[in-house]
Motif scaffolding. Structure first.
Motif, PDB file in Angstrom:
ATOM      1  N   UNK A  89       0.828  -1.204   0.000  1.00 23.86           N
ATOM      2  CA  UNK A  89       0.000   0.000   0.000  1.00 23.86           C
ATOM      3  C   UNK A  89       0.865   1.258   0.000  1.00 23.86           C
ATOM      4  N   UNK A  97       0.623   4.155  -2.750  1.00 24.08           N
ATOM      5  CA  UNK A  97       0.388   5.575  -2.462  1.00 24.08           C
ATOM      6  C   UNK A  97       1.405   6.429  -3.222  1.00 24.08           C
ATOM      7  N   UNK A 116      -7.335   8.445  -6.126  1.00 22.41           N
ATOM      8  CA  UNK A 116      -6.580   7.199  -5.961  1.00 22.41           C
ATOM      9  C   UNK A 116      -5.642   7.256  -4.755  1.00 22.41           C
ATOM     10  N   UNK A 117      -4.996   8.407  -4.576  1.00 19.70           N
ATOM     11  CA  UNK A 117      -4.117   8.536  -3.406  1.00 19.70           C
ATOM     12  C   UNK A 117      -4.952   8.386  -2.132  1.00 19.70           C
ATOM     13  N   UNK A 118      -6.059   9.116  -2.054  1.00 18.66           N
ATOM     14  CA  UNK A 118      -6.956   9.000  -0.895  1.00 18.66           C
ATOM     15  C   UNK A 118      -7.370   7.547  -0.669  1.00 18.66           C
ATOM     16  N   UNK A 119      -7.780   6.894  -1.743  1.00 23.12           N
ATOM     17  CA  UNK A 119      -8.259   5.513  -1.643  1.00 23.12           C
ATOM     18  C   UNK A 119      -7.211   4.613  -0.959  1.00 23.12           C
ATOM     19  N   UNK A 120      -5.971   4.665  -1.448  1.00 21.56           N
ATOM     20  CA  UNK A 120      -4.949   3.811  -0.844  1.00 21.56           C
ATOM     21  C   UNK A 120      -4.612   4.236   0.584  1.00 21.56           C
ATOM     22  N   UNK A 121      -4.696   5.527   0.860  1.00 20.16           N
ATOM     23  CA  UNK A 121      -4.446   5.990   2.233  1.00 20.16           C
ATOM     24  C   UNK A 121      -5.518   5.447   3.179  1.00 20.16           C
ATOM     25  N   UNK A 122      -6.754   5.428   2.705  1.00 13.26           N
ATOM     26  CA  UNK A 122      -7.836   4.876   3.531  1.00 13.26           C
ATOM     27  C   UNK A 122      -7.626   3.375   3.720  1.00 13.26           C
ATOM     28  N   UNK A 156      -4.783   1.806   3.793  1.00 10.83           N
ATOM     29  CA  UNK A 156      -3.718   1.584   4.772  1.00 10.83           C
ATOM     30  C   UNK A 156      -4.237   1.828   6.187  1.00 10.83           C
TER      31      UNK A 156
END
Lengths: 108, 108, 108, 108
Positions: free
Chosen positions: D29, D33, D62-68, D70
């Motif tokens: 993840x 990111x 997409x960045x937000x999605x992967x941060x969520x 993680x």
């Protein structure tokens, strides 16, 4: 001729032909190096063992290319700066302390 | 000797002395290239005109260093892969179409 | 109040107090997101199993912070854009084709 | 329901349907990111003023999605970690010292 000198000239020529030098500020080149580095990283995103060697080759070559461009732009002697930084790193990570460890210098 | 060959050997020697080869999988090197590329980018984070040239030099040297390590690891001939990729890029961006434009090839 | 709304306001307030808005162009925020993402990546640079959970927390929070700033700057509704993109991704990766595979959509 | 809670559930559901959880180690993840952050950065690669707002929206999402993802993976409370880190940053950059300056804390 030395291979770094040849590469420097070939890349310069490539950009001159396309009149691309106007876009290649140091900041734009720094962004480009990071962007290409992440296309390289994408080769290992979900599986670190099975990667497409040709994609790795392409993306690594792109990172090198932009690094050489930045060196040209800022008049860096590539061999000189790498050896200079290697000497700095050698002091941060003396063999007797760093051997066999991946610990960062500030925690060694 | 050719400067790329010298650098390759110096960096190999540096890592052998520290027994660091065990950490340098292609995937870990890819992460490292991206991490160093972003330390380079940080030199231009808030101000793209006024940067510390010595920091730029250090961080760019680190990117080069890891790129050379990855080439060693995967037995790439650095000059060869850069020239090979340059030829691919030349086809994607023919002079007559790309001249003076920063447009991406898929929108040219 | 909704937590995203609260965060949005707290971060706005933080930057207003410091008069930092002047530095936060979309491009500078994009650089910052990448820089912080790579400080997060550094937590996993040499060892992907043993990481410092507090460092991960700090760096991930920084990525979130800049992402929220960019959303504020460009007047994005965070929930809306994430759900909108999720719908796009769902079409690229239909369950029946993508299930259990990490293959990129253009190779599925 | 709170929007962060809704997003958390929608993204979890999305991955469960595709059986993708197996690929989503914290390290993978973190790479993701950074990769998405650089697709976002690419929107500003050569021209920082004229960008495609829809591409920015997609990549930021997409960045937000992967941060969520993680945060879910590591059981972080997103609001809590952002506020916790904001308090740390506030101490590093006190208003009276940092106002109107983009200087890094270690040089303030």
């Amino acid at each position: 001729m030395d291979s770094l000198e040849i590469l420097k000239q070939e890349i310069d020529q490539f950009n001159k032909e396309r009149d691309w030098d106007q876009f290649h500020s140091p900041a734009n080149l720094a962004k480009s190096i990071s962007i290409e580095a992440n296309e390289l990283l994408e080769c290992f995103q979900w599986d670190e063992e099975h990667y497409d060697i040709n994609e790795v080759k392409e993306e690594l070559a792109d990172v090198f290319n932009y690094c050489i461009q930045m060196s040209n732009k800022l008049n860096f002697d590539i061999k000189e700066i790498i050896e200079w930084k290697l000497a700095i790193t050698a002091k941060k990570y003396p063999v007797e302390k760093a051997k066999g460890k991946s610990t960062k210098y500030n925690k060694l």
